[in-house]
Write a protein that holds these residues in place. Structure first.
Motif, mmCIF file in Angstrom:
data_model
loop_
_atom_site.group_PDB
_atom_site.id
_atom_site.type_symbol
_atom_site.label_atom_id
_atom_site.label_comp_id
_atom_site.label_asym_id
_atom_site.label_seq_id
_atom_site.Cartn_x
_atom_site.Cartn_y
_atom_site.Cartn_z
ATOM 1 N N ILE A 1 15.767 -7.960 9.819
ATOM 2 C CA ILE A 1 16.382 -7.757 11.130
ATOM 3 C C ILE A 1 15.608 -6.778 12.006
ATOM 4 C CG2 ILE A 1 18.659 -8.333 10.240
ATOM 5 C CD1 ILE A 1 19.327 -5.331 10.266
ATOM 6 N N SER A 2 14.670 -6.042 11.427
ATOM 7 C CA SER A 2 13.869 -5.123 12.232
ATOM 8 C C SER A 2 12.606 -4.772 11.488
ATOM 9 C CB SER A 2 14.656 -3.835 12.559
ATOM 10 O OG SER A 2 14.928 -3.094 11.392
ATOM 11 N N GLU A 3 11.676 -4.183 12.205
ATOM 12 C CA GLU A 3 10.432 -3.676 11.630
ATOM 13 C C GLU A 3 10.351 -2.182 11.886
ATOM 14 O OE1 GLU A 3 8.003 -4.023 9.824
ATOM 15 O OE2 GLU A 3 7.914 -6.155 9.351
ATOM 16 N N GLY A 4 9.574 -1.498 11.046
ATOM 17 C CA GLY A 4 9.273 -0.094 11.300
ATOM 18 C C GLY A 4 10.446 0.839 11.060
ATOM 19 N N CYS A 5 10.225 2.127 11.301
ATOM 20 C CA CYS A 5 11.221 3.161 11.010
ATOM 21 C C CYS A 5 10.979 4.375 11.896
ATOM 22 C CB CYS A 5 11.115 3.562 9.536
ATOM 23 S SG CYS A 5 12.336 4.772 8.989
ATOM 24 N N ASN A 6 12.085 4.967 12.384
ATOM 25 C CA ASN A 6 11.971 6.159 13.233
ATOM 26 C C ASN A 6 11.990 7.460 12.438
ATOM 27 O OD1 ASN A 6 11.829 4.649 15.562
ATOM 28 N ND2 ASN A 6 14.008 4.824 16.031
ATOM 29 N N HIS A 7 12.295 7.391 11.128
ATOM 30 C CA HIS A 7 12.296 8.602 10.313
ATOM 31 C C HIS A 7 10.862 9.001 9.968
ATOM 32 C CE1 HIS A 7 16.584 8.784 9.894
ATOM 33 N NE2 HIS A 7 16.634 7.543 9.438
ATOM 34 N N ARG A 8 10.705 10.258 9.635
ATOM 35 C CA ARG A 8 9.403 10.769 9.215
ATOM 36 C C ARG A 8 9.553 11.494 7.893
ATOM 37 N NH1 ARG A 8 8.489 7.557 12.415
ATOM 38 N NH2 ARG A 8 7.110 7.612 14.236
ATOM 39 N N CYS A 9 10.093 10.786 6.896
ATOM 40 C CA CYS A 9 10.261 11.384 5.571
ATOM 41 C C CYS A 9 8.898 11.853 5.061
ATOM 42 C CB CYS A 9 10.868 10.369 4.608
ATOM 43 S SG CYS A 9 12.500 9.772 5.130
ATOM 44 N N SER A 10 8.875 13.039 4.487
ATOM 45 C CA SER A 10 7.587 13.659 4.176
ATOM 46 C C SER A 10 6.826 12.949 3.062
ATOM 47 C CB SER A 10 7.793 15.134 3.807
ATOM 48 O OG SER A 10 8.614 15.256 2.653
ATOM 49 N N PHE A 11 7.532 12.162 2.230
ATOM 50 C CA PHE A 11 6.857 11.468 1.128
ATOM 51 C C PHE A 11 6.404 10.063 1.510
ATOM 52 C CE2 PHE A 11 11.446 10.809 0.746
ATOM 53 C CZ PHE A 11 11.512 9.420 0.767
ATOM 54 N N CYS A 12 6.708 9.633 2.736
ATOM 55 C CA CYS A 12 6.577 8.219 3.097
ATOM 56 C C CYS A 12 5.553 8.018 4.208
ATOM 57 C CB CYS A 12 7.935 7.688 3.545
ATOM 58 S SG CYS A 12 7.951 5.949 4.006
ATOM 59 N N SER B 1 4.946 10.359 -6.301
ATOM 60 C CA SER B 1 3.539 9.963 -6.260
ATOM 61 C C SER B 1 2.933 10.485 -4.961
ATOM 62 C CB SER B 1 3.421 8.436 -6.313
ATOM 63 O OG SER B 1 2.086 8.021 -6.169
ATOM 64 N N PRO B 2 1.880 11.302 -5.032
ATOM 65 C CA PRO B 2 1.262 11.849 -3.815
ATOM 66 C C PRO B 2 0.491 10.777 -3.059
ATOM 67 C CG PRO B 2 0.034 12.543 -5.743
ATOM 68 C CD PRO B 2 1.227 11.788 -6.255
ATOM 69 N N VAL B 3 1.177 10.089 -2.165
ATOM 70 C CA VAL B 3 0.576 9.000 -1.402
ATOM 71 C C VAL B 3 -0.386 9.568 -0.362
ATOM 72 C CG1 VAL B 3 1.062 7.029 0.092
ATOM 73 C CG2 VAL B 3 2.658 7.635 -1.736
ATOM 74 N N ASP B 4 -1.566 8.991 -0.280
ATOM 75 C CA ASP B 4 -2.566 9.446 0.683
ATOM 76 C C ASP B 4 -2.009 9.361 2.096
ATOM 77 O OD1 ASP B 4 -5.043 10.324 1.611
ATOM 78 O OD2 ASP B 4 -5.756 8.272 1.918
ATOM 79 N N GLY B 5 -2.021 10.489 2.822
ATOM 80 C CA GLY B 5 -1.532 10.512 4.190
ATOM 81 C C GLY B 5 -0.118 11.028 4.333
ATOM 82 N N GLY C 1 0.800 -1.221 0.000
ATOM 83 C CA GLY C 1 0.000 0.000 0.000
ATOM 84 C C GLY C 1 0.824 1.258 0.000
ATOM 85 N N PHE C 2 2.066 1.165 -0.523
ATOM 86 C CA PHE C 2 2.993 2.282 -0.376
ATOM 87 C C PHE C 2 2.680 3.432 -1.321
ATOM 88 C CE2 PHE C 2 7.451 3.988 -0.981
ATOM 89 C CZ PHE C 2 7.390 4.750 0.163
ATOM 90 N N ILE C 3 2.534 3.143 -2.614
ATOM 91 C CA ILE C 3 2.218 4.191 -3.583
ATOM 92 C C ILE C 3 0.909 3.841 -4.278
ATOM 93 C CG2 ILE C 3 4.631 4.842 -3.945
ATOM 94 C CD1 ILE C 3 4.642 3.220 -6.496
ATOM 95 N N ASP C 4 0.354 4.820 -5.001
ATOM 96 C CA ASP C 4 -0.962 4.633 -5.597
ATOM 97 C C ASP C 4 -1.021 3.431 -6.530
ATOM 98 O OD1 ASP C 4 -1.761 6.804 -4.192
ATOM 99 O OD2 ASP C 4 -1.777 8.200 -5.866
#
Length: 455
Positions: free
Chosen positions: A160-171, A351-355, A69-72
């Protein structure tokens, strides 16, 4: 941003000799390697509980669709896959990243039996139990220690891990998969050992942010084979390097701690390969993206990496047409490619991803401009990639065989990850076997691939 793998369907398994036919589940998996690992965990649980896995809709009692569900475009493909499964089978459970995007699945396909988000093995199994109770005999339904995998037998993804601590504006990955959660290093090493014992010759280390492994647990000490190991990328790579297989790193942010890995590459413990998603070169655009590091520091780091390991192969991804990107800033990105001399490059038109926060930025560019810049970037990079491949002509390299047919062997070099990079066609490799390492001499190349003969 990561590339999306093609849809895969698990191969059918022969039924064990039981008095009653075991329940059968069809499985469709979309998305990136992280989603593939999620699928493997679910399939392992299903087989452990006595479910058979069908390669077709018609032979299944219900179907599980693991979505992206990453990009349109990924959302559309996932919704199409769900619709196809409903039309062909009628009983469908949905899991994966699309399930974390609100109620889009239920609104589009209200007939689905259940919807979960990503890395939700327990929730998926609960839904399966509710609609298709298991018929399990622990003496018959044995699962190998390495679990059920969707990759070929000779390579495997190691998450080796799940999730991410970054808050990239496109992601929106943190919204889908949460903050960074590192797996215990002993658990990771145990899985890696089991895979190697099962015949895996290449481990592809993946996560959302591989460089950050252990940050969330403050590099807590774990244990493997009775000895202490810190939950840290260097320690993990050093230990994986003892298993005698190729170890390839993906999704590596260019933090300073990555520099520590270069001696391991020079020693041959891990492959001289880094998949580092730089995304852009303009300092202003990187700031709007909320990405770490500036382009200048990245170029300095790349130069230092190549001084330490001259054969280092670097793959990266970039976004073109980000909101507000000027023609000058795009040209700055092309200049960056000229100086960085990356081996492999992938590009996505924004791609302008919803959210995603970037949707609110001013200066949105027309789709045709975003796509035109993507095509120009890829054409610009073609010359660079070709020149780097041409430099290998006449050299002797080691390859891992992926396939053998009438025209020879299809293999990969240390510089080539499966499905996303190039191939090495060994024209006289008819007698080689899949999963075998071979020494070859490079004879020719094209834009993406090498041609070679046995050394």
């Amino acid at each position: 941003m990561t590339g999306r793998a093609p849809r895969t369907a698990a191969k059918p398994k022969s039924a064990h000799p039981a008095k009653t036919k075991p329940p059968t589940i069809g499985f469709v998996s979309l998305g990136c390697p992280k989603a593939t690992v999620d699928a493997e965990h679910i399939l392992t649980r299903m087989r452990a509980e006595g479910y058979e896995i069908s390669g077709s809709y018609a032979g299944a009692d219900l179907v599980v669709v693991n979505t992206c569900g990453f990009i349109d475009a990924a959302v559309a493909e996932s919704l199409d896959a769900i619709g196809e499964a409903l039309a062909e089978n009628g009983k469908v459970i949905v899991t994966g990243c699309l399930g974390a995007k609100g109620d889009i699945v239920q609104q589009t396909h209200p007939r689905v039996l259940a919807v979960t988000g990503p890395h939700a093995t327990q929730e998926v199994m609960a839904a399966v139990h509710a609609h298709l109770p298991p018929l399990h005999d622990p003496f018959l339904d044995l699962v190998p220690e390495q679990g059920i995998r969707l990759t070929p037998e000779h390579y495997a993804y190691l998450k080796i891990s799940e999730g991410c601590n970054h808050r990239c504006s496109f992601c929106i990955i943190p919204a889908l998969r949460g903050d960074l959660v590192s797996r215990p290093i002993g658990e990771v090493m145990h899985e890696a050992e089991a895979l190697v014992h099962a015949g895996v010759r290449e481990l592809l280390v993946i996560s959302q942010d591989t460089s950050a492994y252990g940050v969330d647990v403050k590099y807590r000490t774990g244990f493997w084979q009775g000895r202490p190991l810190k939950t840290r990328l260097y320690d993990l790579c050093n230990a994986l390097g003892e298993l005698g297989v190729w170890v390839r790193l993906h999704y590596v942010y260019p933090y300073p701690n990555v520099d520590d890995l270069l001696p391991l590459m020079a020693e041959g413990k891990i492959l001289p390969y880094l998949d580092a998603p730089f995304q852009h070169a303009s300092a202003r655009i990187l700031k709007l993206m909320k990405r770490p590091a500036s382009a200048e520091k990245v170029l300095e780091r790349i130069a230092a990496w190549r001084r330490a390991v001259p054969d280092l192969a670097i793959r990266s991804t970039f976004i073109t047409g980000f909101p507000g990107e000027t023609e000058a800033e795009f040209n700055e990105l092309l200049d960056f490619l000229d100086e960085a001399q990356l081996d492999r490059v992938g590009a996505f038109a924004y791609s302008p991803v919803d959210g995603a926060a970037a949707n609110e930025l001013p200066g949105a560019l027309p789709e045709e401009v975003r796509e035109e810049r993507r095509m120009r970037l890829m054409q610009h990079q073609e010359d660079i990639s070709t020149q780097r491949l041409e430099a290998k002509i006449g050299r002797r390299i080691t390859v891992l065989v992926d396939d053998v047919d009438d025209e020879g062997a299809v293999a990969r070099s240390m510089a080539d990850a499966p499905e996303i990079d190039g191939l090495v066609y060994v024209t006289d490799g008819h007698e080689l076997e899949v999963g075998e390492f071979a020494a070859v001499t490079v004879t020719d190349c094209d834009v993406h691939d090498l041609y070679a003969t046995l050394a």
